[in-house]
Design a protein around this motif. Structure first.
Motif, PDB file in Angstrom:
ATOM      1  N   PRO A   1       0.815  -1.216   0.000  1.00 34.26           N
ATOM      2  CA  PRO A   1       0.000   0.000   0.000  1.00 34.26           C
ATOM      3  C   PRO A   1       0.846   1.262   0.000  1.00 34.26           C
ATOM      4  CG  PRO A   1       0.085  -0.928   2.203  1.00 34.26           C
ATOM      5  CD  PRO A   1       0.870  -1.859   1.313  1.00 34.26           C
ATOM      6  N   PRO A   2       0.326   2.347  -0.600  1.00 34.68           N
ATOM      7  CA  PRO A   2       0.914   3.663  -0.400  1.00 34.68           C
ATOM      8  C   PRO A   2       0.366   4.236   0.908  1.00 34.68           C
ATOM      9  CG  PRO A   2      -0.927   3.831  -1.903  1.00 34.68           C
ATOM     10  CD  PRO A   2      -0.807   2.376  -1.520  1.00 34.68           C
ATOM     11  N   LEU A   3       0.302   5.560   1.040  1.00 27.52           N
ATOM     12  CA  LEU A   3      -0.226   6.156   2.268  1.00 27.52           C
ATOM     13  C   LEU A   3      -1.655   5.687   2.514  1.00 27.52           C
ATOM     14  CD1 LEU A   3       0.241   9.790   3.433  1.00 27.52           C
ATOM     15  CD2 LEU A   3      -2.004   8.720   3.568  1.00 27.52           C
ATOM     16  N   VAL A   4      -1.909   5.205   3.728  1.00 31.66           N
ATOM     17  CA  VAL A   4      -3.235   4.708   4.117  1.00 31.66           C
ATOM     18  C   VAL A   4      -3.891   5.752   5.023  1.00 31.66           C
ATOM     19  CG1 VAL A   4      -4.529   2.816   5.163  1.00 31.66           C
ATOM     20  CG2 VAL A   4      -2.307   2.358   4.076  1.00 31.66           C
ATOM     21  N   TYR A   5      -5.134   6.086   4.730  1.00 30.68           N
ATOM     22  CA  TYR A   5      -5.854   7.061   5.551  1.00 30.68           C
ATOM     23  C   TYR A   5      -7.229   6.517   5.898  1.00 30.68           C
ATOM     24  CZ  TYR A   5      -8.550   8.149   1.364  1.00 30.68           C
ATOM     25  OH  TYR A   5      -9.384   8.044   0.280  1.00 30.68           O
TER      26      TYR A   5
END
Length: 320
Positions: A169-173
């Motif tokens: 994953p890239p940035l997870v929000y």
């Protein structure tokens, strides 16, 4: 029965709740450092201590058919370790491979590893997104450790027949997100003017619920076996667009001042924060076409739905 490591973390906690919501009869084992924490019905805590090269996973793996490994030494901005790479390797590589070897011996069928897009690198050029099977170019100790863990897991899978699935994953929000993403929501909520109104980069993000949905898919999908997948919301945003749409989700218009990215990078370099400028001004895109085609997977949440969920979570916490 499914074993989840890192179950008290941002991704692990959401995964536990999703698995229980999908099937209340499903038994989920969560590996915990210490006892005393409360868990929903059907969630079975097993105290194993820290993730180390010598951790004994015997009790946690008893009767388990699949493992989702979320636990890790995470990327930190100010690492005080004498040898950061060695410490990342001790936990993220040796600790992970110790778990995987014991899982294979215990008869675990599938091992899902939550890795990081940092394995591919830190930035992309316009029109050249990272691909799941592309060149690997980690630049920091965390990314190197995740890459080496992936390589070791593939070897264990080939030697034992245990199916290994890797997700980067890239940035997870999402609700409960911390660090820079939470700071941006705080600035927007307070109406702070931000010099980020003229950035034309492109960055891939992934909503927490989208990442969890892909993990759940990879637990059982036949085509996921021994594959590596990238994940995102399917729509890339510039930093300016992200702030504008985050402001909409919070019900507070973003107050953005158009400042040249070159000037932002210069100021950041002068104050010793070049990496901050890179994250704000640089691009990082991922190509999820393999994930879509091989698994038939579509992100269940749009970017705006994901931002709304994150904003609602932030506002709930802020009101407490």
């Amino acid at each position: 029965m499914i074993l989840i490591t890192g179950a008290t973390g941002f991704v692990g906690d959401a995964l536990v709740r999703r698995l229980r919501a999908d099937d209340v009869t499903r038994r989920v084992v969560v590996a915990v450092r210490r006892g005393g924490l409360s868990w929903p019905d059907g969630v079975l805590p097993c105290q194993v201590g820290d993730l180390t090269p010598s951790t004994d996973w015997t009790n946690a793996l008893n009767g388990v058919s699949a493992v989702v490994h979320c636990a890790a030494r995470v990327h930190v901005m100010r690492d005080t370790s004498a040898d950061p790479l060695e410490e990342f390797r001790r936990i993220n590589v040796q600790g992970t491979l110790n778990l995987a070897r014991q899982a294979a011996v215990a008869g675990v069928r599938r091992f899902v590893f939550v890795s990081s897009i940092k394995v591919n690198g830190e930035a992309t050029q316009p029109g050249r997104p990272f691909k799941a099977d592309g060149v690997l170019a980690p630049l920091d100790a965390y990314g190197v450790s995740k890459m080496e863990a992936e390589q070791g897991l593939r070897e264990i899978g080939q030697q034992t027949g245990m199916e290994v699935v890797i997700i980067r994953p890239p940035l997870v929000y999402g609700p409960g997100v911390k660090a820079n993403f939470a700071a941006m929501m705080r600035w927007l909520q307070r109406g702070v003017p931000l010099p980020l109104g003229a950035i034309r980069n492109q960055r891939s993000l992934v909503a927490l619920d989208n990442l969890v949905d892909l993990i759940v898919t990879c637990l059982t999908h036949p085509a996921a076996a021994n594959q590596t997948f990238l994940v995102s919301d399917g729509e890339d945003l510039s930093t300016t667009q992200l702030l504008q749409r985050m402001g909409q989700a919070l019900g507070r218009p973003a107050r953005l001042v158009p400042v040249s990215p070159a000037l932002l990078k210069l100021v950041a370099a002068l104050v010793g924060k070049p990496a901050v400028a890179q994250r704000l001004c640089g691009s990082l895109q991922v190509d999820i076409s393999k994930t879509r085609q091989l698994l038939g997977w579509v992100p269940p949440l749009s970017v705006d739905e994901g931002l709304k969920s994150a904003a609602e979570g932030y506002l709930r916490e802020a009101s407490v």
